[in-house]
Structures are given as C-alpha cells and as structure tokens.
Enzyme design. Structure first.
Site, PDB file in Angstrom:
ATOM      1  N   THR A 127      -4.278   1.323   2.375  1.00  0.00           N
ATOM      2  CA  THR A 127      -2.779   1.548   2.463  1.00  0.00           C
ATOM      3  C   THR A 127      -2.680   2.546   3.589  1.00  0.00           C
ATOM      4  O   THR A 127      -3.587   3.512   3.634  1.00  0.00           O
ATOM      5  CB  THR A 127      -2.209   2.271   1.404  1.00  0.00           C
ATOM      6  OG1 THR A 127      -1.254   2.788   1.402  1.00  0.00           O
ATOM      7  CG2 THR A 127      -3.167   3.198   0.512  1.00  0.00           C
ATOM      8  N   GLU A 129      -0.829   5.129   3.256  1.00  0.00           N
ATOM      9  CA  GLU A 129      -0.642   6.388   2.682  1.00  0.00           C
ATOM     10  C   GLU A 129      -2.079   7.235   2.560  1.00  0.00           C
ATOM     11  O   GLU A 129      -1.947   8.334   2.690  1.00  0.00           O
ATOM     12  CB  GLU A 129      -0.562   6.258   1.049  1.00  0.00           C
ATOM     13  CG  GLU A 129       0.885   5.684   0.816  1.00  0.00           C
ATOM     14  CD  GLU A 129       1.946   6.693   1.129  1.00  0.00           C
ATOM     15  OE1 GLU A 129       1.787   7.874   0.629  1.00  0.00           O
ATOM     16  OE2 GLU A 129       3.042   6.476   1.920  1.00  0.00           O
ATOM     17  N   TYR A 151      -1.940   8.833  -5.739  1.00  0.00           N
ATOM     18  CA  TYR A 151      -2.237   7.607  -5.345  1.00  0.00           C
ATOM     19  C   TYR A 151      -3.180   7.315  -4.040  1.00  0.00           C
ATOM     20  O   TYR A 151      -3.874   6.649  -3.995  1.00  0.00           O
ATOM     21  CB  TYR A 151      -0.641   7.027  -5.166  1.00  0.00           C
ATOM     22  CG  TYR A 151      -0.915   5.523  -4.467  1.00  0.00           C
ATOM     23  CD1 TYR A 151      -1.172   4.212  -5.147  1.00  0.00           C
ATOM     24  CD2 TYR A 151      -0.673   5.640  -3.033  1.00  0.00           C
ATOM     25  CE1 TYR A 151      -1.195   3.153  -4.493  1.00  0.00           C
ATOM     26  CE2 TYR A 151      -0.626   4.338  -2.340  1.00  0.00           C
ATOM     27  CZ  TYR A 151      -0.958   3.046  -3.045  1.00  0.00           C
ATOM     28  OH  TYR A 151      -1.084   1.700  -2.576  1.00  0.00           O
ATOM     29  N   LYS A 155      -6.895   6.078  -3.465  1.00  0.00           N
ATOM     30  CA  LYS A 155      -7.061   4.677  -2.710  1.00  0.00           C
ATOM     31  C   LYS A 155      -8.044   5.266  -1.493  1.00  0.00           C
ATOM     32  O   LYS A 155      -8.617   4.307  -0.959  1.00  0.00           O
ATOM     33  CB  LYS A 155      -5.830   4.237  -2.051  1.00  0.00           C
ATOM     34  CG  LYS A 155      -4.907   3.760  -3.025  1.00  0.00           C
ATOM     35  CD  LYS A 155      -5.257   1.917  -2.998  1.00  0.00           C
ATOM     36  CE  LYS A 155      -4.165   1.257  -3.690  1.00  0.00           C
ATOM     37  NZ  LYS A 155      -4.568  -0.370  -3.808  1.00  0.00           N
TER      38      LYS A 155
HETATM   39  P1  NAP Z   1       2.949  -4.255  -6.973  1.00  0.00           P
HETATM   40  O1  NAP Z   1       3.802  -5.325  -6.926  1.00  0.00           O
HETATM   41  O2  NAP Z   1       3.131  -2.893  -7.636  1.00  0.00           O
HETATM   42  O3  NAP Z   1       1.661  -5.111  -7.778  1.00  0.00           O
HETATM   43  C1  NAP Z   1       0.599  -4.378  -8.253  1.00  0.00           C
HETATM   44  C2  NAP Z   1      -0.150  -5.396  -9.235  1.00  0.00           C
HETATM   45  O4  NAP Z   1      -1.197  -4.605 -10.038  1.00  0.00           O
HETATM   46  C3  NAP Z   1       0.499  -5.868 -10.194  1.00  0.00           C
HETATM   47  O5  NAP Z   1       0.265  -7.299 -10.274  1.00  0.00           O
HETATM   48  C4  NAP Z   1       0.267  -5.302 -11.486  1.00  0.00           C
HETATM   49  O6  NAP Z   1       0.440  -5.807 -12.698  1.00  0.00           O
HETATM   50  C5  NAP Z   1      -1.457  -5.136 -11.088  1.00  0.00           C
HETATM   51  N1  NAP Z   1      -2.119  -4.072 -11.950  1.00  0.00           N
HETATM   52  C6  NAP Z   1      -1.583  -2.496 -12.295  1.00  0.00           C
HETATM   53  N2  NAP Z   1      -2.495  -2.044 -12.930  1.00  0.00           N
HETATM   54  C7  NAP Z   1      -3.384  -2.986 -13.237  1.00  0.00           C
HETATM   55  C8  NAP Z   1      -4.484  -2.739 -14.149  1.00  0.00           C
HETATM   56  N3  NAP Z   1      -4.698  -1.757 -14.926  1.00  0.00           N
HETATM   57  N4  NAP Z   1      -5.221  -4.061 -14.542  1.00  0.00           N
HETATM   58  C9  NAP Z   1      -5.041  -5.226 -13.732  1.00  0.00           C
HETATM   59  N5  NAP Z   1      -3.663  -5.353 -13.116  1.00  0.00           N
HETATM   60  C10 NAP Z   1      -3.107  -4.183 -12.720  1.00  0.00           C
HETATM   61  O7  NAP Z   1       2.006  -4.061  -5.662  1.00  0.00           O
HETATM   62  P2  NAP Z   1       2.082  -4.781  -4.362  1.00  0.00           P
HETATM   63  O8  NAP Z   1       3.186  -4.436  -3.308  1.00  0.00           O
HETATM   64  O9  NAP Z   1       2.016  -6.147  -4.332  1.00  0.00           O
HETATM   65  O10 NAP Z   1       0.621  -4.098  -3.551  1.00  0.00           O
HETATM   66  C11 NAP Z   1      -0.291  -4.918  -3.757  1.00  0.00           C
HETATM   67  C12 NAP Z   1      -1.762  -3.858  -3.247  1.00  0.00           C
HETATM   68  O11 NAP Z   1      -1.434  -3.420  -2.121  1.00  0.00           O
HETATM   69  C13 NAP Z   1      -1.687  -2.688  -4.369  1.00  0.00           C
HETATM   70  O12 NAP Z   1      -3.057  -2.254  -4.452  1.00  0.00           O
HETATM   71  C14 NAP Z   1      -0.969  -1.702  -3.569  1.00  0.00           C
HETATM   72  O13 NAP Z   1      -1.366  -0.219  -3.871  1.00  0.00           O
HETATM   73  C15 NAP Z   1      -1.496  -1.832  -2.092  1.00  0.00           C
HETATM   74  N6  NAP Z   1      -0.547  -1.571  -0.947  1.00  0.00           N
HETATM   75  C16 NAP Z   1       0.722  -1.955  -0.813  1.00  0.00           C
HETATM   76  C17 NAP Z   1       1.473  -2.017   0.076  1.00  0.00           C
HETATM   77  C18 NAP Z   1       2.984  -2.265   0.061  1.00  0.00           C
HETATM   78  O14 NAP Z   1       3.778  -1.657   1.168  1.00  0.00           O
HETATM   79  N7  NAP Z   1       3.293  -3.265  -0.699  1.00  0.00           N
HETATM   80  C19 NAP Z   1       0.899  -1.172   1.293  1.00  0.00           C
HETATM   81  C20 NAP Z   1      -0.412  -0.700   1.235  1.00  0.00           C
HETATM   82  C21 NAP Z   1      -1.331  -1.081   0.129  1.00  0.00           C
HETATM   83  P3  NAP Z   1       1.590  -5.953 -13.826  1.00  0.00           P
HETATM   84  O15 NAP Z   1       2.553  -7.101 -12.975  1.00  0.00           O
HETATM   85  O16 NAP Z   1       1.216  -6.181 -15.084  1.00  0.00           O
HETATM   86  O17 NAP Z   1       2.134  -4.636 -13.476  1.00  0.00           O
HETATM   87  O1  F7E Z   2       9.077   5.358  -0.744  1.00  0.00           O
HETATM   88  C1  F7E Z   2      11.597   7.986   0.117  1.00  0.00           C
HETATM   89  C2  F7E Z   2      10.086   8.522  -0.630  1.00  0.00           C
HETATM   90  O2  F7E Z   2       8.205   4.363  -2.848  1.00  0.00           O
HETATM   91  C3  F7E Z   2       9.283   5.467   0.583  1.00  0.00           C
HETATM   92  C4  F7E Z   2       3.760   1.733  -1.806  1.00  0.00           C
HETATM   93  O3  F7E Z   2       3.684   0.169  -1.574  1.00  0.00           O
HETATM   94  O4  F7E Z   2       3.993   1.838   0.446  1.00  0.00           O
HETATM   95  C5  F7E Z   2       4.787   2.053  -0.655  1.00  0.00           C
HETATM   96  O5  F7E Z   2       4.501   3.564  -0.638  1.00  0.00           O
HETATM   97  C6  F7E Z   2       9.939   6.548   1.222  1.00  0.00           C
HETATM   98  C7  F7E Z   2       9.381   7.760   0.377  1.00  0.00           C
HETATM   99  O6  F7E Z   2       7.004   3.604  -0.762  1.00  0.00           O
HETATM  100  C8  F7E Z   2      13.687   7.454  -2.816  1.00  0.00           C
HETATM  101  O7  F7E Z   2      10.093   9.798  -0.873  1.00  0.00           O
HETATM  102  C9  F7E Z   2      13.702   8.454  -0.739  1.00  0.00           C
HETATM  103  O8  F7E Z   2       9.182   8.807   1.560  1.00  0.00           O
HETATM  104  O9  F7E Z   2       9.250   3.154  -1.294  1.00  0.00           O
HETATM  105  P1  F7E Z   2       8.555   3.921  -1.390  1.00  0.00           P
HETATM  106  P2  F7E Z   2       5.878   4.520  -0.365  1.00  0.00           P
HETATM  107  O10 F7E Z   2       5.895   5.629  -1.165  1.00  0.00           O
HETATM  108  O11 F7E Z   2       5.974   4.546   0.998  1.00  0.00           O
HETATM  109  C10 F7E Z   2       2.585   2.375   0.627  1.00  0.00           C
HETATM  110  C11 F7E Z   2       2.236   1.890   1.945  1.00  0.00           C
HETATM  111  C12 F7E Z   2       1.826   1.995  -0.407  1.00  0.00           C
HETATM  112  O12 F7E Z   2       0.539   1.941  -0.302  1.00  0.00           O
HETATM  113  C13 F7E Z   2       2.134   2.027  -1.889  1.00  0.00           C
HETATM  114  O13 F7E Z   2       1.823   1.297  -2.775  1.00  0.00           O
HETATM  115  O14 F7E Z   2      11.254   6.501   0.524  1.00  0.00           O
HETATM  116  N1  F7E Z   2      12.782   7.765  -1.072  1.00  0.00           N
HETATM  117  N2  F7E Z   2      14.555   8.028  -2.032  1.00  0.00           N
HETATM  118  C14 F7E Z   2      12.624   7.295  -2.146  1.00  0.00           C
HETATM  119  N3  F7E Z   2      11.485   6.327  -2.616  1.00  0.00           N
HETATM  120  C15 F7E Z   2      11.795   5.874  -3.883  1.00  0.00           C
HETATM  121  N4  F7E Z   2      10.812   4.886  -4.272  1.00  0.00           N
HETATM  122  N5  F7E Z   2      12.975   5.678  -4.552  1.00  0.00           N
HETATM  123  C16 F7E Z   2      13.883   6.870  -4.195  1.00  0.00           C
HETATM  124  O15 F7E Z   2      15.068   6.760  -4.775  1.00  0.00           O
END
Ligand code: NAP
Ligand code: F7E
Length: 352
Positions: A127, A129, A151, A155
């Site tokens: 990520t 992050e 987190y 990671k």
């Molecule tokens: P998401 O919608 O939150 O999905 C997370 C998945 O992990 C869900 O299927 C969840 O199951 C499963 N999970 C959580 N804890 C588990 C456990 N203990 N055992 C088995 N499965 C478990 O995340 P996403 O946005 O699709 O992201 C996919 C991956 O990419 C994650 O690893 C995330 O950290 C990473 N990532 C995401 C982004 C982004 O912007 N979306 C960017 C960079 C990296 P449930 O449905 O049961 O909750």
């Molecule tokens: O926050 C700000 C918050 O929770 C984005 C995950 O998929 O991307 C995701 O992480 C920004 C942050 O995503 C609210 O403080 C303001 O600065 O949508 P987010 P994230 O933290 O960027 C990365 C790449 C991952 O890997 C992660 O798994 O938005 N923010 N107000 C807020 N965020 C939330 N959630 N809620 C608010 O009300």
C-alpha cells in the site's frame, strides 16, 4: 486451467479480481472468514459460477491457511485479506498486526511447507500507506518508507517478508504498492464512499448534512476495477518485481466533496476559519449547511500527501489507468444515488 487463490475475496478488490479471473477462465478459490451474518454480498453474482469455490479459513489461523493451500495447490495466490481501515487500526493495533502482518507470513510459510515455492506465484497487497510521512514527491518503488499507523506498520512487515521470501527461497513473491483505489464496492466507512453515499442521501431528501474529518489530506485516487488488472499483470511477468500502481494525480478530501456535490448540481462554498472545527460547507444557492467537521474523525497521525509515479508499471506491465478523478467521482455518485433508495440500505448503513 490455471488455479488462483484469493484471500479477501469478499472485499472490494476481491470482487473485481474474481470477476477478472473468472473471465480469464481461471479456477478461483476464495478464502472466506466465518461471520455471524453473510459477508459475501459483493460476490453474490458469482456464487453459482462453476469455477468459483469458497473455502472457510481465517488469516489469523495458520492451520486453515495451510490446509487451504494444501487442498488447492494454486498457481497464483493474491493475498488481499486485511483489516484495511487505517483509522480503525489505531483502535485495534494488535489484531491489525496479527492479520495484516502475521497473516502474510502464515500464507508464505504455507506455500513453503506444502513445497510449492517453485510452483505458486504470490501477490501481496502492499500500500501507498507505507510512504506515510512522504520522503519524496511523487512516490516510486524506490521512495523510502515512513509508515504512520498500526495498519501501515503491519503492511511494512508484510512488504519485507514478501521480499525476503523472494530473496531467501527464490519464490515468485511480489508486492503491488497500490495507491488508493475506489469504486461503488468500496467499504462505506472509507472517505470517498462515505461522501458519495451521503451526497446521494442529501439529494434524495434522506438527510440534511453529514460530518467529515480532515479536509486537507490528499490522495491519489484511482478506479479499483483497473487496479486488479495491474495485480494480475504483476504475476504474469517473467521475473518477480515490486510495482507502484497509481494515477499520478492527487486531490484533497475537500476537492472530493466539491466534485461529488457538483455531480448533483450543488456548488459548495466553505464558511468559517479554514482548518478549524467551525468550518462548514454550505449550498452556495441557499446557504444550507451540508458538511460539518467532526473532530472524532481525525487520526492520531495523518498521512498528508500521497501521489504515485507508476512509470515502471507502464513500462513493464503496459498498465496505465484511464479513469481519473472526475470520472471516478461521477461513477460513484451516480451509483449511490440509486443505491441508497434500496430497502436494505437503511440496514446496511447502520451496520457500518
Ligand atoms: P476491503 O474491502 O476492506 O477487504 C478486505 C478483505 O479482507 C475482506 O474480504 C475481509 O473479509 C478480508 N479479511 C479481513 N480480515 C480477515 C481475516 N482475519 N481472515 C480472512 N479474511 C479477512 O479491502 P480492499 O479495499 O478490497 O483492499 C484489498 C487489499 O488491498 C487489502 O489488503 C488492503 O489493505 C490493500 N490495499 C487497499 C487499497 C485500496 O485503496 N483499496 C490500497 C492499497 C492496498 P470480510 O468481508 O469478512 O470483512
Ligand atoms: O481516508 C481522511 C482521512 O479511510 C482517506 C485504505 O484502503 O487507502 C485507504 O486508506 C483520507 C485520510 O483511506 C474522513 O483522515 C477525512 O486522510 O478513505 P480513507 P486511507 O486512510 O487513505 C490506503 C492506500 C490503504 O491501503 C488502506 O487500506 O480521508 N478523512 N474525513 C476521512 N477518512 C475516513 N475514513 N472517514 C472520514 O470521515
């Protein structure tokens, strides 16, 4: 027929990746954790597909992880499972480390203990992050890391464990360092989806306003559907390498809110001292308050600015995202305007 195992198959990316791999005629196995209520809503459309099998397991349980690898002997593993909410990871740091850090170790060890090091290719969902308090702008595969949350730290462990298993055991183990990617399947408590569902509720007369945290943080937001294609391409290379996937554009939360309201012909004006809790977003036409600040939504440590340089992915993978910020916001708002009218929406939002 190639076999793929997806962990996190019930999540946003799991949905799009399952769709992609089934279209490519893979046999897809999904690791699904036990839940007291159904957690497969995102992949319901595929549940009757003859090439999809769901298997019960949990990333915190090495026995189930190893058994699933032994039973399926996949050609490719996409390790997407994670406690993926950065804000919540401050409240659940130990659980986050168990699943997001040790979960990856469990999977890599399962590959080794089943003697699949040379047979199974491994993708780790790393990520942006990791860059956290960024050391350079834009961020590339070579930018040093400075994680800012439990987190991101978990990671980071997974990132280096993946590199280590590649170097130590010659495994095809890779990291996709993905910047934020969003869609109508995004979890409701991530900021983009929170904004688009709330704007949809306002326009449908279901609420007057919503609250938000830090307006100033900037993210490189892309479209999840395109990012899973990048994941697949990373595993099709001749040799394993880590790749950044990003759009190369950055926008603030404030800009996302403005763009989302623009989709429904509302112009937002900001009133009150900028950056203070008194600041609010009003409808420029009638001065109605639509957005308020909630200090509870601020994080103990913030990632202020993310913008990725995906040149290497373009060069080696031929991957380049087409959907940019404005189109992404439109896709999500358009979807959610209809979505919040569904009867189950009232239940779903209270569960979030
Ligand atoms: P998401 O919608 O939150 O999905 C997370 C998945 O992990 C869900 O299927 C969840 O199951 C499963 N999970 C959580 N804890 C588990 C456990 N203990 N055992 C088995 N499965 C478990 O995340 P996403 O946005 O699709 O992201 C996919 C991956 O990419 C994650 O690893 C995330 O950290 C990473 N990532 C995401 C982004 C982004 O912007 N979306 C960017 C960079 C990296 P449930 O449905 O049961 O909750
Ligand atoms: O926050 C700000 C918050 O929770 C984005 C995950 O998929 O991307 C995701 O992480 C920004 C942050 O995503 C609210 O403080 C303001 O600065 O949508 P987010 P994230 O933290 O960027 C990365 C790449 C991952 O890997 C992660 O798994 O938005 N923010 N107000 C807020 N965020 C939330 N959630 N809620 C608010 O009300």
């Amino acid at each position: 027929m190639k076999k793929a195992l997806i962990t996190g198959i019930t999540g946003q990316d799991g949905h799009y990746l399952t769709d992609l791999l089934l279209q490519k005629n893979y046999k897809v196995y999904g690791l699904v954790r036990r839940n007291s209520s159904p957690n497969t809503h995102r992949i319901n459309a595929f549940l009757n597909h003859p090439n999809l099998t769901l298997l019960s397991g949990d990333m915190s349980d090495s026995i189930s992880v190893s058994r699933i690898v032994a039973d399926t002997r996949p050609d490719e593993i996409y390790n997407l499972a994670a406690m993926s909410h950065v804000g919540l990871s401050f409240n659940q740091p130990e659980y986050t480390a168990d699943v997001d850090a040790l979960g990856t170790l469990r999977m890599l060890e399962a590959i080794r203990s089943n003697k699949l090091e040379k047979a199974t290719r491994f993708y780790q969902a790393s990520t942006s992050e990791l860059f956290g308090k960024v050391q350079e702008v834009p961020q590339t595969e070579k930018t040093p890391f400075h994680p800012r949350s439990p987190y991101a730290i978990a990671k980071l462990y997974s990132y280096w464990t993946t590199v280590n298993y590649r170097e130590a055991y010659g495994m095809f183990a890779t990291n996709g360092i993905l910047f934020n990617h969003e869609s109508p399947h995004r979890g409701l408590n991530f900021v983009t989806r929170k904004i688009t569902t709330n704007v949809a509720e306002i326009v449908n007369g279901m609420r007057s306003h919503f609250t938000i945290g830090n307006l100033e943080s900037k993210r490189d937001w892309g479209y999840a559907k395109e990012y899973v294609e990048g994941m697949w391409r990373i595993l099709q290379q001749d040799s394993p390498k880590d790749f950044v996937l990003a759009t190369g554009e950055t926008h603030s939360v404030r800009e996302f809110i403005e763009a989302a309201f623009e989709c429904v012909d509302i112009k937002i004006e900001w009133k009150g001292p900028k950056g203070s809790v008194e600041e609010c977003g009003v409808n420029a036409k009638n001065n109605e308050v639509l957005v308020k600040i909630d200090p509870q939504q601020f994080r103990p440590a913030e990632v202020d600015l993310l913008i990725g340089d995906a040149s290497l992915a373009k060069k080696d993978l031929g991957w380049e995202p087409k959907v940019k910020f404005q189109e992404l916001v439109e896709i999500m708002v358009k979807h959610d305007i209809e979505y919040v009218k569904q009867p189950y929406w009232q239940v779903e939002k209270t569960l979030c």
